[in-house]
Write an enzyme that holds these catalytic residues in place. Structure first.
Site, short mmCIF file in Angstrom:
data_model
loop_
_atom_site.label_atom_id
_atom_site.label_comp_id
_atom_site.label_asym_id
_atom_site.label_seq_id
_atom_site.Cartn_x
_atom_site.Cartn_y
_atom_site.Cartn_z
N ASP A 68 34.21 -17.23 100.51
CA ASP A 68 35.46 -16.62 100.05
C ASP A 68 36.48 -17.68 99.68
O ASP A 68 36.38 -18.85 100.07
CB ASP A 68 36.04 -15.68 101.11
CG ASP A 68 36.45 -16.39 102.39
OD1 ASP A 68 35.68 -17.28 102.84
OD2 ASP A 68 37.51 -16.07 102.96
N GLU A 129 36.17 -16.46 105.85
CA GLU A 129 36.65 -17.63 106.60
C GLU A 129 38.14 -17.78 106.43
O GLU A 129 38.86 -18.07 107.39
CB GLU A 129 35.92 -18.89 106.10
CG GLU A 129 36.13 -20.13 106.96
CD GLU A 129 37.34 -20.96 106.56
OE1 GLU A 129 37.68 -21.91 107.30
OE2 GLU A 129 37.98 -20.68 105.51
#
Length: 360
Positions: A68, A129
């Site tokens: 991400d 994350e």
């Protein structure tokens, strides 16, 4: 050996795929298909983190990065200027962590194409994350057997190795005062924003010492300029590489909020402090550090062992018995529109990664 042109193509291909936290399906599909083409067995856990395995000889090795990115990260247009890749200035670049993904994919491609002997490889590419290590907290660790690894998610060159990182406590508070018309009867109100401001002036914030920091990064409160604000929300954190200090300053926060509540009995002040990840510290003689040192020596680099103030998936790997250390991925100015990726350093990252895969 890493192929520079192939690496650049992979990196730019990945950067062009929008992958803000919570919207990782397209990048997942891309990197999963690339791993499958290299012969990996692909598994998605219940959180849809990617776990991929390739058999080999020796002790298993974990390679990790996250899929991400932060905002503004949609419609990124990468621009290559010599050795430096950047965005057009309207978005982040997404080198964090597309450069990490690229390093792993390029190193694996080089090893597989060469038919080289290698260690058993376990890849963990995590989601969310950037949302607070959410993906790794939900990772199915039962699927992993490696006890050593590398997390490709650090700033700067690949020889920067984070051998110590802090614990983090997240601090949130909800303050409820009394609403009133600010022009007609302000004396009947109790401003939650003023109470928050009062608390802020007393909290220990900023750089407390060399291994401890605290911050309040967001305050939301009030409805309109002519209403005494009834509700205010505060969002902050405390970090330290020393858990005794973390506990001490968490208690200081509690004391300050408690005293504010005593001064304002008509207000309701709810404070929550919870740990999100634990500190780790690895000695320079640890096998994971020496493994990285050998792989770096093969490409003419000396390891730079550093203590960081940032957390990463590595913290949670350590909590689960895996000594996986973060290294630099050739990217600078994370999370900004000035973010840059230095191709020569990313190539070095892939070369170092290939070294550990081959059993450096």
């Amino acid at each position: 050996m890493a192929n520079r042109e192939r690496l650049i193509q992979t990196l730019t291909d990945l950067i062009r795929i929008d992958s803000p936290t919570g919207e990782e399906d397209e990048i997942d599909q891309e990197v999963s298909s690339r791993l499958a083409a290299l012969g990996f067995e692909i598994y998605h856990d219940s959180f849809k983190n990617i776990i991929a395995k390739l058999s080999g000889d020796g002790e298993p090795l974990l390679l990790s990065a996250h899929i991400d990115t932060v905002e503004p990260g949609r419609g990124i247009r990468p621009v290559l200027d010599g050795d430096v890749l950047r965005s057009d200035g309207t978005t982040i670049l997404g080198g964090d962590c597309k450069a990490g993904l690229t390093i792993v994919l390029e190193a694996l491609t080089s090893v597989v194409d060469a038919g080289a002997k290698h260690r058993p490889i376990e890849v963990a590419f995590t989601r969310a994350e950037e949302g607070g290590l959410v993906g790794v907290h939900n990772l199915e660790f039962s699927q992993l057997t490696a006890k050593s690894g590398v997390v490709f998610d650090g700033e700067g060159s690949v020889n920067r190795i984070s051998v110590a990182a802090p614990s983090q406590n997240v601090v949130t508070a909800n303050i409820r005062g009394l609403a009133a018309h600010s022009g007609v009867e302000p004396e009947k109100g109790l401003s939650s924003i003023l109470i928050a401001a009062e608390i802020l002036t007393q909290l220990p914030l900023g750089r407390i010492d060399s291994e401890t920091t605290a911050n309040v990064g967001r305050i939301d409160g009030g409805l309109k300029r002519n209403i005494i604000p009834e509700e205010t929300f505060m969002d902050g954190e405390i970090r330290s590489r020393d858990n005794a200090k973390l506990d001490h300053y968490s208690d200081e926060f509690r004391r300050i909020f408690k005293e504010a509540a005593a001064r304002h009995p008509d207000a309701q002040i709810d404070l929550d402090i919870r740990n999100t990840y634990q500190a780790y510290k690895v000695d320079a003689s640890h096998p994971t550090v020496t493994m990285l040192g050998r792989a770096l020596a093969q490409i003419g680099l000396e390891p730079l062992l550093e203590a960081t103030g940032g957390g990463s998936d590595a913290n949670v790997f350590h909590e689960n018995g895996i000594v996986a250390l973060p290294v630099g991925i050739g990217v600078r100015s994370f999370h900004t529109t000035n973010e840059t990726a230095h191709i020569s350093e990313i190539v070095q990252g892939a070369e170092m990664c290939e070294g550990v895969i081959r059993g450096a």
